[in-house]
Design an enzyme around this catalytic site. Structure first.
Site, PDB file in Angstrom:
ATOM      1  N   GLU A   1      -1.432 -11.383  -5.647  1.00 32.28           N
ATOM      2  CA  GLU A   1      -1.950 -11.544  -6.271  1.00 32.28           C
ATOM      3  C   GLU A   1      -3.239  -9.887  -6.432  1.00 32.28           C
ATOM      4  O   GLU A   1      -2.635  -9.546  -5.147  1.00 32.28           O
ATOM      5  CB  GLU A   1      -3.074 -12.112  -5.770  1.00 32.28           C
ATOM      6  CG  GLU A   1      -3.998 -12.739  -4.355  1.00 32.28           C
ATOM      7  CD  GLU A   1      -4.991 -11.591  -4.103  1.00 32.28           C
ATOM      8  OE1 GLU A   1      -4.920 -11.539  -2.536  1.00 32.28           O
ATOM      9  OE2 GLU A   1      -5.728 -10.685  -4.957  1.00 32.28           O
TER      10      GLU A   1
ATOM     11  N   TYR B   1       3.929  -4.554 -11.171  1.00 30.34           N
ATOM     12  CA  TYR B   1       3.925  -6.084 -10.983  1.00 30.34           C
ATOM     13  C   TYR B   1       4.617  -6.210 -12.128  1.00 30.34           C
ATOM     14  O   TYR B   1       5.958  -6.953 -12.200  1.00 30.34           O
ATOM     15  CB  TYR B   1       3.137  -6.634 -10.724  1.00 30.34           C
ATOM     16  CG  TYR B   1       2.939  -5.772  -8.910  1.00 30.34           C
ATOM     17  CD1 TYR B   1       2.992  -5.959  -8.478  1.00 30.34           C
ATOM     18  CD2 TYR B   1       1.283  -5.776  -9.005  1.00 30.34           C
ATOM     19  CE1 TYR B   1       3.207  -5.395  -6.933  1.00 30.34           C
ATOM     20  CE2 TYR B   1       0.559  -5.817  -7.788  1.00 30.34           C
ATOM     21  CZ  TYR B   1       1.646  -5.335  -6.220  1.00 30.34           C
ATOM     22  OH  TYR B   1       1.208  -4.722  -5.398  1.00 30.34           O
TER      23      TYR B   1
ATOM     24  N   ALA C   1       0.824  -1.086   0.082  1.00 30.90           N
ATOM     25  CA  ALA C   1      -0.098  -0.383  -0.242  1.00 30.90           C
ATOM     26  C   ALA C   1       0.951   0.847   0.086  1.00 30.90           C
ATOM     27  O   ALA C   1       1.899   1.048   0.466  1.00 30.90           O
ATOM     28  CB  ALA C   1      -0.731   0.559   1.389  1.00 30.90           C
ATOM     29  N   VAL C   2       0.368   2.383  -1.040  1.00 33.19           N
ATOM     30  CA  VAL C   2       1.425   3.378  -1.157  1.00 33.19           C
ATOM     31  C   VAL C   2      -0.034   4.791  -0.394  1.00 33.19           C
ATOM     32  O   VAL C   2      -0.535   4.398  -1.691  1.00 33.19           O
ATOM     33  CB  VAL C   2       2.236   4.061  -1.788  1.00 33.19           C
ATOM     34  CG1 VAL C   2       2.492   5.404  -2.066  1.00 33.19           C
ATOM     35  CG2 VAL C   2       3.256   2.780  -2.139  1.00 33.19           C
TER      36      VAL C   2
ATOM     37  N   ASN D   1      -6.956  -3.436 -11.131  1.00 34.61           N
ATOM     38  CA  ASN D   1      -6.456  -2.533 -10.440  1.00 34.61           C
ATOM     39  C   ASN D   1      -4.503  -1.607 -10.821  1.00 34.61           C
ATOM     40  O   ASN D   1      -4.015  -2.413 -12.004  1.00 34.61           O
ATOM     41  CB  ASN D   1      -5.763  -3.466  -9.985  1.00 34.61           C
ATOM     42  CG  ASN D   1      -4.936  -2.642  -8.196  1.00 34.61           C
ATOM     43  OD1 ASN D   1      -4.041  -1.562  -8.399  1.00 34.61           O
ATOM     44  ND2 ASN D   1      -5.089  -2.811  -6.728  1.00 34.61           N
TER      45      ASN D   1
END
Length: 155
Positions: A112, A123, A79-80, A117
């Site tokens: 996952e 990724y 999370a950012v 997203n």
């Protein structure tokens, strides 16, 4: 132009308030991706789980939660805070995870992510390849379901 410094540090259950704050800011509640405090604390208490916090100019900017078992690891959460996105925080966290994994003998890193997203670009840019799909994995607050895609990267 000021130089921004991203610092990574290990965290633990004492950082749960910070994790909660970052999760609330980073994850849109309509998708059902954020964990509850008790879920996060339960996972952090498990063997092989590591919390890494990212600070940008000494301000909490993001975190990653990874679980390692033998020669495999799974990125459970990354999370950012939206305020700090596109400043290298997620990249620094991923590099730290990869470096730690290699140092610990991890051969494969899994994750996952919800289909659609924007993090998928991050990724894949860092060597992850799609290997599977979980239909209806995420449930948003309105009851809508979203698929999850699974990714793998050899270290």
């Amino acid at each position: 132009m000021a130089t921004r410094t991203i610092m990574l540090r290990s965290g633990d259950a004492r950082d749960i308030a910070l994790v909660d704050t970052l999760m609330a800011a980073a994850f849109d509640p309509r998708f059902g991706e954020a964990w509850t405090r008790s879920q996060a604390l339960g996972v952090m208490a498990m063997p092989g789980v590591r919390l890494t916090l990212a600070l940008l100019d000494d301000q909490p900017a993001g975190f990653a939660l990874v679980r390692s078992v033998t020669d495999e690891a799974e990125l459970l959460l990354l999370a950012v805070d939206p305020t700090y996105r596109r400043r290298g925080v997620a990249t620094a966290l991923l590099r730290g995870i990869v470096d730690d994994g290699r140092a610990g003998g991890v051969a494969d890193l899994h994750l996952e992510v919800r289909a659609g997203n924007d993090a998928v670009r991050l990724y894949t840019a860092h060597g992850f390849a799609k290997v599977g799909e979980r239909r209806g994995y995420y449930r948003g607050k309105t009851g809508q379901v979203y698929d999850a895609h699974t990714y793998r990267r050899a270290l």
